[in-house]
Scaffold this motif. Sequence first.
Motif, PDB file in Angstrom:
ATOM      1  N   GLY A  45       6.032   6.131   1.829  1.00 14.84           N
ATOM      2  CA  GLY A  45       5.839   5.048   0.867  1.00 14.84           C
ATOM      3  C   GLY A  45       6.922   5.111  -0.202  1.00 14.84           C
ATOM      4  O   GLY A  45       7.622   4.131  -0.483  1.00 14.84           O
ATOM      5  N   LEU A  46       7.086   6.288  -0.776  1.00 13.00           N
ATOM      6  CA  LEU A  46       8.111   6.478  -1.804  1.00 13.00           C
ATOM      7  C   LEU A  46       9.507   6.262  -1.233  1.00 13.00           C
ATOM      8  O   LEU A  46      10.373   5.678  -1.882  1.00 13.00           O
ATOM      9  CB  LEU A  46       8.018   7.900  -2.355  1.00 13.00           C
ATOM     10  CG  LEU A  46       7.309   8.084  -3.676  1.00 13.00           C
ATOM     11  CD1 LEU A  46       7.253   9.561  -4.027  1.00 13.00           C
ATOM     12  CD2 LEU A  46       8.030   7.334  -4.794  1.00 13.00           C
ATOM     13  N   VAL A  58      10.217   2.579  -0.917  1.00  9.40           N
ATOM     14  CA  VAL A  58      10.377   1.913  -2.218  1.00  9.40           C
ATOM     15  C   VAL A  58      11.704   2.320  -2.863  1.00  9.40           C
ATOM     16  O   VAL A  58      12.476   1.478  -3.319  1.00  9.40           O
ATOM     17  CB  VAL A  58       9.199   2.263  -3.159  1.00  9.40           C
ATOM     18  CG1 VAL A  58       9.480   1.751  -4.566  1.00  9.40           C
ATOM     19  CG2 VAL A  58       7.914   1.650  -2.635  1.00  9.40           C
ATOM     20  N   LEU A  91      14.775  -0.247  -3.183  1.00  6.00           N
ATOM     21  CA  LEU A  91      15.290  -0.735  -4.466  1.00  6.00           C
ATOM     22  C   LEU A  91      16.760  -0.382  -4.626  1.00  6.00           C
ATOM     23  O   LEU A  91      17.549  -1.169  -5.149  1.00  6.00           O
ATOM     24  CB  LEU A  91      14.482  -0.133  -5.619  1.00  6.00           C
ATOM     25  CG  LEU A  91      13.117  -0.777  -5.848  1.00  6.00           C
ATOM     26  CD1 LEU A  91      12.353  -0.015  -6.912  1.00  6.00           C
ATOM     27  CD2 LEU A  91      13.282  -2.227  -6.254  1.00  6.00           C
ATOM     28  N   THR A 103       5.039   1.875   5.158  1.00  2.73           N
ATOM     29  CA  THR A 103       4.477   2.375   3.897  1.00  2.73           C
ATOM     30  C   THR A 103       3.045   2.813   4.151  1.00  2.73           C
ATOM     31  O   THR A 103       2.433   2.447   5.154  1.00  2.73           O
ATOM     32  CB  THR A 103       4.499   1.278   2.815  1.00  2.73           C
ATOM     33  OG1 THR A 103       3.878   0.133   3.354  1.00  2.73           O
ATOM     34  CG2 THR A 103       5.909   0.983   2.365  1.00  2.73           C
ATOM     35  N   THR A 104       2.501   3.546   3.197  1.00  2.00           N
ATOM     36  CA  THR A 104       1.285   4.321   3.409  1.00  2.00           C
ATOM     37  C   THR A 104       0.138   3.564   4.095  1.00  2.00           C
ATOM     38  O   THR A 104      -0.449   4.035   5.052  1.00  2.00           O
ATOM     39  CB  THR A 104       0.810   4.848   2.051  1.00  2.00           C
ATOM     40  OG1 THR A 104       1.968   5.256   1.335  1.00  2.00           O
ATOM     41  CG2 THR A 104      -0.131   6.002   2.220  1.00  2.00           C
ATOM     42  N   LEU A 115      10.726   6.359 -10.702  1.00  2.00           N
ATOM     43  CA  LEU A 115      10.578   6.718  -9.291  1.00  2.00           C
ATOM     44  C   LEU A 115      10.759   8.214  -9.096  1.00  2.00           C
ATOM     45  O   LEU A 115      10.076   8.840  -8.288  1.00  2.00           O
ATOM     46  CB  LEU A 115      11.610   5.966  -8.455  1.00  2.00           C
ATOM     47  CG  LEU A 115      11.318   4.488  -8.225  1.00  2.00           C
ATOM     48  CD1 LEU A 115      12.449   3.849  -7.454  1.00  2.00           C
ATOM     49  CD2 LEU A 115      10.016   4.343  -7.465  1.00  2.00           C
ATOM     50  N   GLY A 120       0.816  -1.206   0.000  1.00  2.00           N
ATOM     51  CA  GLY A 120       0.000   0.000   0.000  1.00  2.00           C
ATOM     52  C   GLY A 120       0.849   1.254   0.000  1.00  2.00           C
ATOM     53  O   GLY A 120       0.839   2.033   0.944  1.00  2.00           O
ATOM     54  N   VAL A 121       1.634   1.439  -1.062  1.00  2.00           N
ATOM     55  CA  VAL A 121       2.517   2.608  -1.129  1.00  2.00           C
ATOM     56  C   VAL A 121       1.695   3.887  -1.289  1.00  2.00           C
ATOM     57  O   VAL A 121       2.032   4.931  -0.738  1.00  2.00           O
ATOM     58  CB  VAL A 121       3.512   2.466  -2.295  1.00  2.00           C
ATOM     59  CG1 VAL A 121       4.446   3.659  -2.350  1.00  2.00           C
ATOM     60  CG2 VAL A 121       4.299   1.180  -2.146  1.00  2.00           C
ATOM     61  N   ILE A 170       2.476   9.202   2.034  1.00  2.00           N
ATOM     62  CA  ILE A 170       2.971   8.887   0.691  1.00  2.00           C
ATOM     63  C   ILE A 170       4.464   9.139   0.583  1.00  2.00           C
ATOM     64  O   ILE A 170       5.184   8.392  -0.070  1.00  2.00           O
ATOM     65  CB  ILE A 170       2.207   9.702  -0.364  1.00  2.00           C
ATOM     66  CG1 ILE A 170       0.818   9.080  -0.519  1.00  2.00           C
ATOM     67  CG2 ILE A 170       2.922   9.672  -1.702  1.00  2.00           C
ATOM     68  CD1 ILE A 170       0.210   9.289  -1.832  1.00  2.00           C
ATOM     69  N   VAL A 218      10.101  10.491 -11.326  1.00  2.00           N
ATOM     70  CA  VAL A 218       8.885  11.138 -11.839  1.00  2.00           C
ATOM     71  C   VAL A 218       7.772  11.040 -10.799  1.00  2.00           C
ATOM     72  O   VAL A 218       7.069  12.024 -10.519  1.00  2.00           O
ATOM     73  CB  VAL A 218       8.442  10.497 -13.177  1.00  2.00           C
ATOM     74  CG1 VAL A 218       7.079  11.041 -13.600  1.00  2.00           C
ATOM     75  CG2 VAL A 218       9.475  10.766 -14.251  1.00  2.00           C
ATOM     76  N   ALA A 219       7.631   9.847 -10.211  1.00  2.00           N
ATOM     77  CA  ALA A 219       6.598   9.677  -9.177  1.00  2.00           C
ATOM     78  C   ALA A 219       6.852  10.654  -8.039  1.00  2.00           C
ATOM     79  O   ALA A 219       5.923  11.283  -7.517  1.00  2.00           O
ATOM     80  CB  ALA A 219       6.611   8.241  -8.662  1.00  2.00           C
ATOM     81  N   MET A 256       4.130  13.447  -6.947  1.00  2.00           N
ATOM     82  CA  MET A 256       3.583  13.412  -5.583  1.00  2.00           C
ATOM     83  C   MET A 256       3.954  14.680  -4.818  1.00  2.00           C
ATOM     84  O   MET A 256       3.171  15.205  -4.040  1.00  2.00           O
ATOM     85  CB  MET A 256       4.116  12.178  -4.839  1.00  2.00           C
ATOM     86  CG  MET A 256       3.565  10.869  -5.351  1.00  2.00           C
ATOM     87  SD  MET A 256       1.764  10.804  -5.302  1.00  2.00           S
ATOM     88  CE  MET A 256       1.388  10.428  -6.999  1.00  2.00           C
TER      89      MET A 256
END
Lengths: 534, 215
Positions: free
Chosen positions: B151-152, B155, B159, B133-134, B45, A225-226, B148, B47-48, B52
């Motif tokens: 969350g980012l 991730v 990674l 995470t969110t 990522l 759930g990002v 968020i 860009v995200a 956001m």
Amino acid sequence: MSDSSHVGYLEAEKGLKSWLFTLDHKRIGVMYLFTVFFSLLLGGLFALLLRLELLTPTTLIFSAKQYNQLFTLHGAIMVFLFIIPSIPAALGNFILPLQLGAKDVAFPRLNLASYYIYVFGALFSVFSLFTGAVDTGWTFYTPYSVESSTSVIAMTLGAFIMGFSSILTGVNFIATIHKMRAPGMGWFRLPLMVWALYATAIIQVLATPVIGITLLLLILERILGVGIFDPTLGGDPVLFQHFFWFYSHPAVYIMILPAMGIMSELVTTFCKKNIFGYSAIAYSSIAIAIISFLVWGHHLYVSGQSEYASMIFSILTFLVGIPSGIKVFNWIATMYKGSISLETPFLYFLAFIFLFCIGGFTGIVLGALSLDVHMHDTYFVVAHFHYVMMGGTVIAFLGGLHYWWPKMFGKMYSNKWSKISWFLIFVGFNWVFLTQFVLGASGMPRRYYNYLDQFQPLHAFSTVGTWVLGSGFLIMTIYLLHSLKYGKVASANPWGGITLEWHTKGPTPIHHNFVDTPQVNYGPYDYENVEIPS
Amino acid sequence: MNAQPIELKKHEVAHHFETAEQEFDAAKIGMWAFIAQEVLFFSALFVAYAVMRFLHPDMFINASSMLSWKMGLFNTTVLITSSFTMVMAVQRVQVNKIAQSINYLIATLGLAGVFMVVKYFEYTSKFSHGIFTTKFFVAEGAFETLPIFFGLYFVATGLHGLHIVIGMGLIIWLILRARKGEFHSEYFTPVEMVGLYWHLVDIVWIFLFPLLYLL
Ligand SMILES: [Cu+2]
């Protein structure tokens, strides 16, 4: 022919292990070929089933959910398991080093690894069949793909893994084309198939990682759930569409560019004539590859993208028509005053020109902003992309398959049956999809399970067409398999081609391809100067 | 420690290449193509992140101040130093100083380990404050403004950390092969390629650090 170096690559080593652990690009190409052909039949079976359901406006055989799963499986299998690897990985693997006069691709072990990565990913996708299938459509749009109770993770993980395979093939081909060319083969003596594979490889390397991370984000979204794609958590579902199409539009050119490469090979060999406008065709491949990265927004006209962005994407989309048109005109100009022989592969060339033009022109129609708002998500779109993907890529794949079949297996297929099968496929295809243009233009939305009674005649007509189309493929499968065992032995150059793959003597030897490294002194299609090898 | 000198092994050019130079050039082009795909992989990522941040500017400012810039800066220094030791490892092997090259590789491996340990402490301190995470975010009073971003954060750094771990595996592989004398001035392709990969991982972090910790 008792010299051991003249044993063909098929006979040189025996046993299952000699195949599973082979590093030979030809054998890896053959393994790919059988795998993608099987995927084609599987994806085709799903197509037949879902068209059968659409025979009537109401429930016939499948439930609504099963129907959703069927069209998702059909799309995902055809795109990720079949079309994307079909020409580059199956035919390209076999033919690229031969056309370059090389002994193998640059990284043979990586090549085998990418085959197994592909199989591994494909197994994941097939596995999703047994764990609830997927009902999101092959585009996996959020937020539904995050909520759907079906096994989205297995399917997207499969596509993610197959993406790696595609990237590694691209990396391998780029290095091969740069560094493995025979002496004398400059960039402008490359066969146009090689230029097409080069442009394809660039897209594979630059676009595929974006779908990789997108699908990974989707998987993480489901597990952790990002929130990036989830509006309830403050994310933006349209961002998923941007990411998805940033890959998936260029992916359309991963599919069509190598198909265009095959066309250039077919038209020269079967007209026995130098290609018209070599450099225009070569550069237009690169131009298509570049423009392909700038048009993804035409999939988002009705997704709330800004109007100005839509206008720009619309103009850029029209631009793709220019290099595509250049190619078509050049192929037709090549036929002019050629000595044309209507062998089966050339029939596929003709079918391609006809179908690709319809697919391309309707693409311009859909690229037009005002029209697309009307046509969006109707059968018109379905018909358009089937004309490009099937009428273009699959037809070219079949043309290439029939062209290189005798080189790959040393056997000839039945001339009569291959022409009957071509005819059924050509007629069946138009039967199915021309009808869908009409359906779409009159307002039939895509992916609907039930529909208004007024659409039934056309739906039923289209469904009957799939039976004709399917019988063409059935016949093809039979005569191709039959030819492997009982086919007439083919000569080393049955069509009179002059690109380097036709210069290998007898059955192609396993380790070095060419007994002596070829020296290239002329252009690839220079029929005036190059003697046709016997 | 290097009691006996390492015996160097002659490199056989693979059968499908004409010369060792062709073999090396092919590997190099292939590696650059691979690095291009890595850049595109991470670019989504970024860009995200941009999108956001545009949607939730306050959240990003609040949340980023919760990350310890000192730890981030320390890790940045560690990675840049490791890039330097990697360069030295490649340079030493080219002049046949194999033992020195191995020592530099071990140093790179050690620095990568330090990076991961610091990351471990950063992660666990966030977890202990209920920052996940969110969807699993439970930190009190912060739900409206932070999730968020984290969350980012998880991730992207996750990674990146995975790439570090893969790099560590590759460096160990290099050390083992170098000990057997497989690399020397005539053949050092894998050392150079892993070096390129390592710099890429370093550069990704150099972008992640200011975006996540400072801005
Ligand atoms: Cu598109």
